[in-house]
Motif scaffolding. Structure first.
Motif, mmCIF file in Angstrom:
data_model
loop_
_atom_site.group_PDB
_atom_site.id
_atom_site.type_symbol
_atom_site.label_atom_id
_atom_site.label_comp_id
_atom_site.label_asym_id
_atom_site.label_seq_id
_atom_site.Cartn_x
_atom_site.Cartn_y
_atom_site.Cartn_z
ATOM 1 N N THR A 146 0.838 -1.206 0.000
ATOM 2 C CA THR A 146 0.000 0.000 0.000
ATOM 3 C C THR A 146 0.867 1.247 0.000
ATOM 4 O OG1 THR A 146 -1.739 -1.190 1.187
ATOM 5 C CG2 THR A 146 -1.830 1.229 1.253
ATOM 6 N N TYR A 147 1.909 1.242 0.815
ATOM 7 C CA TYR A 147 2.790 2.406 0.908
ATOM 8 C C TYR A 147 3.452 2.690 -0.443
ATOM 9 C CZ TYR A 147 6.701 5.407 1.952
ATOM 10 O OH TYR A 147 7.607 6.431 1.919
ATOM 11 N N GLN A 183 0.973 4.204 -2.843
ATOM 12 C CA GLN A 183 0.719 5.615 -2.524
ATOM 13 C C GLN A 183 1.921 6.481 -2.891
ATOM 14 O OE1 GLN A 183 -0.210 5.361 1.650
ATOM 15 N NE2 GLN A 183 -2.384 5.020 1.280
ATOM 16 N N TYR A 215 -6.501 7.360 7.189
ATOM 17 C CA TYR A 215 -6.088 5.955 7.135
ATOM 18 C C TYR A 215 -5.856 5.364 8.521
ATOM 19 C CZ TYR A 215 -5.288 7.207 2.273
ATOM 20 O OH TYR A 215 -5.437 7.662 1.002
#
Length: 156
Positions: free
Chosen positions: A74-75, A78, A153
């Protein structure tokens, strides 16, 4: 007795030299990360362990801290989305007060203060790096940020 002490001293000195070399290698890895990140190199994504612990510590306007945890995939997703705009703005981070300390089990904690471009404040950051299959990888990273959008988040 002298022989035993001499042998023990040689082993200690040799072991300390090996630790110093690894600490220097961890610092070199950190510096290569900074260079890659500031030049928007795609190699940044390969510098993370697939199961790294990623923490963004949001500093709220009232000074309280909120940890926002995410996974590596996910990081990186992003990060890639944000890179285009950051590159256009010429965004870079400057790191000062860099220190390296053993975190045990062959891992090293590289701590520093991060100053985002255009800002006059510095934020705490650290990464824990370790050799994985012969290559240095980030296994944990914490960066403070004042960007409040990360709060959406946060797990409540």
């Amino acid at each position: 007795m002298k022989k035993i002490l001499s042998t023990l001293l040689v082993l200690i000195v040799t072991g300390m030299a090996a630790l110093a070399d690894d600490a220097q290698d961890a610092l070199k890895f950190f510096n290569s990360y900074v260079s890659a990140a500031n030049s928007y190199s795609p190699t940044v994504a390969t510098m993370y362990s697939p199961n790294a612990k990623i923490i963004r510590q949001v500093i709220k306007p009232d000074g309280t801290l909120v940890d926002v945890n995410t996974d590596t995939a996910t990081y990186i997703k992003q990060m890639k989305l944000g890179q285009a705009g950051a590159k256009l703005r010429g965004y870079k981070n400057t790191y000062t007060n860099v220190s390296v300390a053993s975190a045990g089990n062959g891992a090293y904690k590289v701590s520093s203060l991060r100053q985002p471009s255009g800002e006059n404040y510095k934020l705490k950051t650290y990464m824990i790096v370790k050799k994985v299959d012969g290559n240095w990888k980030i296994t944990e990273e914490m960066m403070q940020t004042k960007v409040q959008t990360f709060l959406k988040y946060a797990k409540k």
